[in-house]
Design an enzyme around this catalytic site. Structure first.
Site, mmCIF file in Angstrom:
data_model
loop_
_atom_site.group_PDB
_atom_site.id
_atom_site.type_symbol
_atom_site.label_atom_id
_atom_site.label_comp_id
_atom_site.label_asym_id
_atom_site.label_seq_id
_atom_site.Cartn_x
_atom_site.Cartn_y
_atom_site.Cartn_z
ATOM 1 N N LYS A 138 109.498 100.895 113.184
ATOM 2 C CA LYS A 138 110.461 100.635 112.536
ATOM 3 C C LYS A 138 111.731 100.541 113.468
ATOM 4 O O LYS A 138 112.840 99.818 113.308
ATOM 5 C CB LYS A 138 110.770 101.895 111.666
ATOM 6 N N LYS A 173 114.985 102.465 108.758
ATOM 7 C CA LYS A 173 113.967 101.966 107.442
ATOM 8 C C LYS A 173 115.164 101.336 106.679
ATOM 9 O O LYS A 173 114.920 100.442 106.036
ATOM 10 C CB LYS A 173 113.486 103.273 106.824
ATOM 11 N N VAL A 232 107.874 101.347 107.135
ATOM 12 C CA VAL A 232 109.062 102.111 105.751
ATOM 13 C C VAL A 232 107.913 102.639 105.093
ATOM 14 O O VAL A 232 107.076 101.938 104.104
ATOM 15 C CB VAL A 232 109.928 101.055 105.148
ATOM 16 N N ASP A 290 115.886 107.937 111.801
ATOM 17 C CA ASP A 290 114.651 107.306 111.317
ATOM 18 C C ASP A 290 114.874 106.797 110.113
ATOM 19 O O ASP A 290 114.564 105.432 109.781
ATOM 20 C CB ASP A 290 113.708 108.417 111.133
ATOM 21 N N ARG A 328 96.551 107.307 128.728
ATOM 22 C CA ARG A 328 95.858 108.056 129.334
ATOM 23 C C ARG A 328 94.345 108.057 128.793
ATOM 24 O O ARG A 328 93.880 108.302 127.678
ATOM 25 C CB ARG A 328 95.992 109.646 129.285
ATOM 26 N N ILE A 336 103.263 103.335 100.801
ATOM 27 C CA ILE A 336 103.803 103.181 99.564
ATOM 28 C C ILE A 336 103.994 101.604 99.613
ATOM 29 O O ILE A 336 104.530 101.185 100.573
ATOM 30 C CB ILE A 336 105.080 103.639 99.522
ATOM 31 N N GLY A 387 102.103 110.351 107.787
ATOM 32 C CA GLY A 387 100.961 110.838 108.088
ATOM 33 C C GLY A 387 99.843 109.738 108.656
ATOM 34 O O GLY A 387 100.119 108.624 108.186
#
Length: 434
Positions: A107, A207, A134, A203, A47, A138, A309
């Site tokens: 993922k 991974k 994943v 989830d 949108r 990190i 995040g």
């Protein structure tokens, strides 16, 4: 000045917006690292009028035609942070076949049909990078893909879902039940309005498939991963774990080893498990992720940090973007998919570990002997038994030595039919102990 590297960004939600901000704020450093500036050719969104906060781009850069954006001749790299299987698969396959490198955080797509993406990348001679898929920021996939490429990885054990780790950590710290801890996680923004993908293990399973594929040079899909969520974990389970000096974590466990016939194979499973509080993963709290890698020559390695995040995930996306942009300028391609081993998937029934079984039984003479007989009949050795009475009822907690999942399942099935066993309250695996 060297010609800019033109990037098409698919998606501008939490992660996509952070990618835009980082591209702007770090433009000079990125140019120095790559050897050419990065330019946004366009941003595909669902949108146009949605409020995305203050972004350092004008409205002209946005489009609602992602496939058209991907096909543009002036696009060099496609960054996808939309998620889902379709239409993301169509967009990325189109880009890769056209020789445009792809950076994705998807993922679900990689676990469901990573083969299509890798095949398209090989066909187009393009790079496919997915560090952000994943464990957020990190640096985990690149070490598996490159740094440990000369070693042999035997096992990968990890906490790869921040939502479930927050919930289980809260249950451990406060004694709360699952529903109460989930409500708290939702209020704090750690859990989605529909937390199914997290709490049911989907989830983490996606991974796990990606990690196993890289670690064992074998194509592993989501369907190959045994999956159990945390919705059945109770406050009583957490208390029982504490009494054993353990805590409960949702673990992703991928291992390489012989199957029942002695054939080298791969096992991948996601489920809640008790682990000793002395284990490196036991202290991973809040919404953090950590992955424990065991390799033949390198030994034990641990990767730890924020696994989700906007900013952490965007950091991983930009790391991949720098890599593919540099490759493009140098006229080279990164190492292609390594799936030469093509190992078979070992069935869950052959997984071997210890078990914690809680039974609701009648408090009568002979019950313990009958229960022990069922375990013995299936070749499952008992390590400890704890019984506590409650009037005519009793709770019987049995912890076993190592046994196969198939043997334990057969034991539990027979226990359900015993006259004085009123309920199988819970069955939890115990990992990280001999």
């Amino acid at each position: 000045m060297t010609k800019p590297v033109r990037v098409a960004l698919l998606g501008c939600g939490t992660v996509g917006a952070e990618v835009v901000r980082l591209l702007h704020d770090q433009a000079a450093d990125l140019t120095a690292r790559i050897g050419a500036p990065i330019e946004l050719a366009g941003i595909a969104v669902r949108r146009l009028g949605r409020d995305r906060g203050a972004l350092p781009v004008g409205p002209a850069v946005f489009t609602t035609d992602p496939l058209g954006l991907v096909k543009r001749d002036d696009v060099d790299v496609v960054v996808e942070v939309v998620g889902g299987i379709e239409p993301a698969r169509t967009w990325l396959v189109e880009a890769l076949r056209a020789g445009k490198s792809v950076v994705t955080a998807n993922k679900a797509l990689l676990a469901e049909d990573g083969a299509s993406l890798h095949d398209a990348a090989a066909e187009g001679g393009a790079d496919l990078y997915y560090e952000a898929a994943v464990a957020g920021a990190i640096p985990l996939l690149r070490p598996l893909r490159e740094s440990l490429h000369g070693d042999s990885v035997n096992r990968v054990t990890g906490i790869v879902n921040g939502t479930t780790n927050y919930i289980l950590s809260a249950m451990d710290a406060t004694g709360a039940g699952f529903a109460e801890a989930l409500e708290q996680a939702t209020e704090l923004g750690y859990a989605e309005a529909d937390p199914t993908a997290d709490v049911e293990g989907f989830d983490a399973a996606a991974k796990g498939a990606i990690l196993a594929s890289l670690a064992f040079h074998t194509r592993v899909g989501a369907a190959d991963v045994h999956r159990e969520g945390i919705t059945e974990v109770t406050a009583a389970d957490v208390a029982s774990a504490k009494a054993m000096g353990c805590t409960i974590k949702l673990l992703c466990i991928a291992s390489r080893g012989p199957d029942a016939a002695g054939v080298d194979s791969v096992s991948v499973r996601v489920h809640p498990a008790m682990i000793p509080r002395t284990h490196p993963l036991a202290g991973v709290g809040d919404a953090f992720n950590a992955v424990f890698v065991e390799a033949r020559a390198a030994g034990q390695l641990m990767f730890y940090g924020r696994g989700a995040g906007g900013a952490p995930t965007a950091s991983a996306v930009l790391g991949d973007l720098v890599a593919v942009a540099r490759n493009r300028l140098a006229g080279v391609r990164a190492a292609s998919e390594s799936a030469y081993a093509a190992l078979p998937i070992r069935p869950m029934g052959e997984a071997v570990t210890r078990y914690h079984i809680s039974l609701d039984v009648a408090d009568r003479a002979g019950v313990l002997a009958a229960v022990a007989g069922v375990f013995a009949g299936h070749g499952v050795s008992i390590a400890t038994v704890r019984q506590s009475g409650r009037g005519e009822d009793a709770e019987l907690v049995v912890v076993t030595h190592r046994a196969s999942d198939a043997a334990l399942a057969a034991t539990v099935a027979e226990l359900r039919d015993l006259e004085h066993v009123r309920a199988i309250v819970s069955v939890l695996r115990v990992e990280g102990e001999p």
